[in-house]
Design a protein around this motif. Structure first.
Motif, mmCIF file in Angstrom:
data_model
loop_
_atom_site.group_PDB
_atom_site.id
_atom_site.type_symbol
_atom_site.label_atom_id
_atom_site.label_comp_id
_atom_site.label_asym_id
_atom_site.label_seq_id
_atom_site.Cartn_x
_atom_site.Cartn_y
_atom_site.Cartn_z
ATOM 1 N N PHE A 62 33.691 17.140 47.799
ATOM 2 C CA PHE A 62 34.035 16.066 48.738
ATOM 3 C C PHE A 62 32.937 15.932 49.799
ATOM 4 C CE2 PHE A 62 36.175 19.929 50.055
ATOM 5 C CZ PHE A 62 35.892 20.016 51.418
ATOM 6 N N GLU A 72 34.837 25.458 52.651
ATOM 7 C CA GLU A 72 35.323 24.890 51.384
ATOM 8 C C GLU A 72 34.172 24.357 50.551
ATOM 9 O OE1 GLU A 72 36.748 24.251 54.385
ATOM 10 O OE2 GLU A 72 38.637 25.341 54.071
ATOM 11 N N ASN A 100 38.860 19.558 44.096
ATOM 12 C CA ASN A 100 38.236 18.798 45.191
ATOM 13 C C ASN A 100 39.251 17.928 45.904
ATOM 14 O OD1 ASN A 100 35.381 18.789 45.932
ATOM 15 N ND2 ASN A 100 35.042 18.620 43.730
ATOM 16 N N THR A 101 39.999 17.169 45.127
ATOM 17 C CA THR A 101 40.969 16.239 45.704
ATOM 18 C C THR A 101 42.022 16.981 46.511
ATOM 19 O OG1 THR A 101 40.625 14.700 43.878
ATOM 20 C CG2 THR A 101 42.648 14.422 45.158
ATOM 21 N N ARG A 102 42.600 18.029 45.921
ATOM 22 C CA ARG A 102 43.639 18.794 46.618
ATOM 23 C C ARG A 102 43.094 19.434 47.898
ATOM 24 N NH1 ARG A 102 44.385 19.877 41.269
ATOM 25 N NH2 ARG A 102 46.346 19.192 40.376
ATOM 26 N N THR A 103 41.867 19.943 47.821
ATOM 27 C CA THR A 103 41.261 20.584 48.989
ATOM 28 C C THR A 103 41.010 19.561 50.095
ATOM 29 O OG1 THR A 103 40.224 22.269 47.601
ATOM 30 C CG2 THR A 103 39.320 21.983 49.806
ATOM 31 N N ALA A 104 40.420 18.427 49.731
ATOM 32 C CA ALA A 104 40.113 17.389 50.720
ATOM 33 C C ALA A 104 41.383 16.862 51.383
ATOM 34 C CB ALA A 104 39.350 16.243 50.060
ATOM 35 N N GLU A 105 42.493 16.829 50.642
ATOM 36 C CA GLU A 105 43.767 16.336 51.179
ATOM 37 C C GLU A 105 44.555 17.432 51.897
ATOM 38 O OE1 GLU A 105 45.661 14.749 47.694
ATOM 39 O OE2 GLU A 105 44.443 12.915 47.711
ATOM 40 N N GLY A 106 44.016 18.646 51.932
ATOM 41 C CA GLY A 106 44.708 19.751 52.589
ATOM 42 C C GLY A 106 45.912 20.261 51.818
ATOM 43 N N LYS A 107 45.946 20.000 50.509
ATOM 44 C CA LYS A 107 47.086 20.398 49.684
ATOM 45 C C LYS A 107 46.821 21.673 48.893
ATOM 46 C CE LYS A 107 48.743 15.681 49.039
ATOM 47 N NZ LYS A 107 48.946 14.589 48.072
#
Length: 186
Positions: A62, A72, A100-107
């Motif tokens: 990200f 991250e 990447n997506t989950r990390t960027a969204e804080g999930k």
């Protein structure tokens, strides 16, 4: 050949990653310090600005903020570094897309996920050492059947070709897993 020389496995540990964001030169220095001893020669670079820029342009991680790389980002770059030896950049992107997506969204707790990876790598090294010793013994036994002037060299050739074959089997299995991840994402 000493078996210890054949094992080149360094990892960036979570405690090695600073809690502050780093500039690109600092990221490169961290990777050089950790992985520099695993390169084949001094000309081989662990990580360069061009590589990092290409990973960013290719959306392998990200976006960075203010030209600084977070913890991250460093974890994701560490994954990319490990994966690029066996997988294409497109496969790496597909494999890490959900992370990447989950990390960027804080999930996602990327620290915990990375620690699970590090735990697996420790087990892998132990399994590799055992397998390497078995492969070397088998190659030595097979080489005894040859009536050649240089059996030590031929034993090494047999061992190297056997190891490459195993590597190819593992790489093909990893590629099939990437294909499954891609298909599930579609």
């Amino acid at each position: 050949m000493e078996m210890g020389k054949l094992i080149a496995d360094n990892q960036i540990q979570l405690e090695d990653i600073p809690q502050i964001d780093l500039y690109m030169d600092q990221v490169i220095q961290l990777f050089e310090n950790t992985f520099g001893s695993t390169t084949r020669n001094e000309e081989e670079k662990v990580l360069t600005k061009t590589m990092i820029n290409n990973y960013a342009k290719g959306k392998l991680f990200f976006p960075v903020k203010n030209k600084k790389y977070s913890k991250e980002h460093l974890i994701l770059i560490a994954f990319i570094y490990q994966l690029k030896g066996a997988l294409s950049i497109n496969d790496i992107k597909s494999l890490l897309n959900g992370v990447n997506t989950r990390t960027a969204e804080g999930k996602m707790d990327l620290d915990h996920f990375y620690q699970l990876y590090l735990d697996l790598t420790k087990l892998n090294v132990d399994a590799f050492v055992n397998d390497l010793e078995n492969q070397a013994s088998r190659a030595a036994e097979e080489a005894k059947e040859l009536n050649e002037d240089q059996p030590a060299e031929l034993e090494k050739v047999l061992l190297a070709t056997s190891l490459v074959h195993m590597s190819n089997l593992y790489r093909k299995a990893a590629e099939r897993i990437v294909d499954d991840v891609k298909n599930e994402a579609d």
